[in-house]
Design an enzyme around this catalytic site. Structure first.
Site, short mmCIF file in Angstrom:
data_model
loop_
_atom_site.label_atom_id
_atom_site.label_comp_id
_atom_site.label_asym_id
_atom_site.label_seq_id
_atom_site.Cartn_x
_atom_site.Cartn_y
_atom_site.Cartn_z
N PRO A 2 81.26 49.72 86.36
CA PRO A 2 80.24 49.53 87.40
C PRO A 2 80.18 50.72 88.35
O PRO A 2 81.21 51.30 88.71
CB PRO A 2 80.72 48.27 88.13
CG PRO A 2 81.58 47.56 87.15
CD PRO A 2 82.24 48.63 86.33
N GLU A 3 78.97 51.09 88.75
CA GLU A 3 78.81 52.20 89.68
C GLU A 3 78.74 51.66 91.11
O GLU A 3 78.77 50.45 91.34
CB GLU A 3 77.58 53.01 89.29
CG GLU A 3 77.68 53.50 87.84
CD GLU A 3 76.83 54.71 87.50
OE1 GLU A 3 76.44 55.46 88.40
OE2 GLU A 3 76.58 54.90 86.29
N LYS A 52 83.58 53.07 94.35
CA LYS A 52 83.77 52.02 93.36
C LYS A 52 84.90 51.06 93.74
O LYS A 52 85.40 50.32 92.89
CB LYS A 52 84.06 52.64 91.98
CG LYS A 52 82.92 53.53 91.48
CD LYS A 52 83.24 54.14 90.14
CE LYS A 52 82.11 55.06 89.66
NZ LYS A 52 82.38 55.62 88.32
N ARG A 121 91.14 59.77 100.11
CA ARG A 121 91.08 60.50 98.83
C ARG A 121 89.68 60.54 98.25
O ARG A 121 89.43 61.28 97.29
CB ARG A 121 92.03 59.86 97.81
CG ARG A 121 93.50 59.94 98.17
CD ARG A 121 94.36 59.66 96.95
NE ARG A 121 94.16 58.33 96.41
CZ ARG A 121 94.90 57.27 96.74
NH1 ARG A 121 95.86 57.39 97.64
NH2 ARG A 121 94.67 56.09 96.19
N ASN A 162 78.26 57.51 85.45
CA ASN A 162 77.61 58.23 84.36
C ASN A 162 76.09 58.14 84.41
O ASN A 162 75.38 59.08 84.08
CB ASN A 162 78.11 57.69 83.02
CG ASN A 162 78.34 58.79 82.02
OD1 ASN A 162 78.20 59.96 82.34
ND2 ASN A 162 78.67 58.42 80.80
N ARG A 258 83.63 61.75 78.83
CA ARG A 258 82.51 60.85 79.15
C ARG A 258 81.24 61.37 78.49
O ARG A 258 81.04 62.57 78.32
CB ARG A 258 82.29 60.77 80.67
CG ARG A 258 83.48 60.25 81.46
CD ARG A 258 83.85 58.82 81.09
NE ARG A 258 82.77 57.90 81.36
CZ ARG A 258 82.56 57.31 82.53
NH1 ARG A 258 83.34 57.57 83.55
NH2 ARG A 258 81.57 56.46 82.69
#
Length: 269
Positions: A2-3, A52, A121, A162, A258
């Protein structure tokens, strides 16, 4: 995976349903049992997303940090509850609804300092009002790494996956292999503004739509996209199909493990 828009939708949903009131917390699977026992019946202060990552904040008791990874899913239902089905890591029960979490990469109780360390981060999140896109630009403009790889680096930009990566590069006619430092600041500002708009739309409608009105099926007469991800897109998972703008077959390769999609003509080097 999931984005970012999916996690922000979940945060908004859980904020409405659970924040500000005592919440039942359990772990039918047992892998979060001791943490659930500590939180059960306590007030959830807020739910928020960062990239995310999803956080359920229980104040001094800590925050439940969830990263769905490739296989994690939330299911939502109205009361009354029904018995758990499958490996339910976490169940939340509120005044009107209940929620089950299955298969996450992360489901852990963190201290406020540990939550801050995770956020520190992460790069700028296009869906957060406190985002600092200039910090992302500083990283991008100094890097020899391809812009396609940089957009997927969560320490540079948080929440882009992606689909958004491939689509925003196409929409701005940028070749995926261009080094970050070859972009100019105007290109970056336009891409960032577009990401904010596209991802906000994703939060609003619950899917990724990136195609302009002039290229929609009902305008061009083409068949609607058939894909489990849903949404109308320009290049993502359209390998070999004609570009919606120039007709060239969409190209595909792998980059850093990817899948990467682009139009060789519209995004020529």
């Amino acid at each position: 995976m999931p984005e970012g828009h999916t996690l922000h939708r979940l945060a908004r949903l859980h904020q409405r349903r659970y924040a500000g009131a005592p919440v039942g917390v359990s772990s039918p699977q047992g892998r979060f049992a001791s943490e659930a026992a500590l939180l059960d019946g306590q007030v959830m202060l807020k739910a928020e997303a960062y990239g995310k990552h999803l956080f359920h904040d229980f104040g001094p008791l800590g925050s439940v940090h969830v990263h769905l990874g490739l296989y994690g899913t939330f299911t939502e239902a109205k009361l009354p509850e029904t018995p758990p089905v499958g490996q339910v890591r976490l169940r939340l029960t509120g005044r009107t609804h209940w929620t089950d979490l299955r298969g996450p990469t992360r489901c852990e109780l963190l201290t406020p300092d540990e939550v801050d360390a995770i956020k520190a981060r992460l790069g700028a999140d296009p869906l957060r009002r406190d985002a600092r896109p200039d910090e992302a630009w500083q990283r991008i403009s100094a890097s020899r790494t391809s812009i396609a790889a940089l957009l997927m680096d969560q320490s540079v930009i948080s929440g882009v996956g992606n689909v958004y990566r491939a689509e925003v590069l196409f929409r701005h006619r940028i070749n995926p292999m261009v080094p970050g430092r070859a972009l100019d600041h105007v290109q970056w500002k336009e891409m960032w503004t577009d990401l904010v708009a596209l991802m906000r739309k994703g939060v609003r409608i619950g899917r990724i739509d990136t195609v302009d009105d002039e290229h929609l099926p009902e305008v061009t007469g083409r068949a609607p996209r058939q894909d489990r991800h849903g949404g109308e897109v320009y290049v993502y998972r359209r390998t070999g199909q004609p570009c919606l703008v120039c007709g060239t077959p969409i190209a595909h390769t792998e980059l850093a493990g990817r899948n990467l999609y682009w139009c060789p003509v519209c995004q020529a080097a």
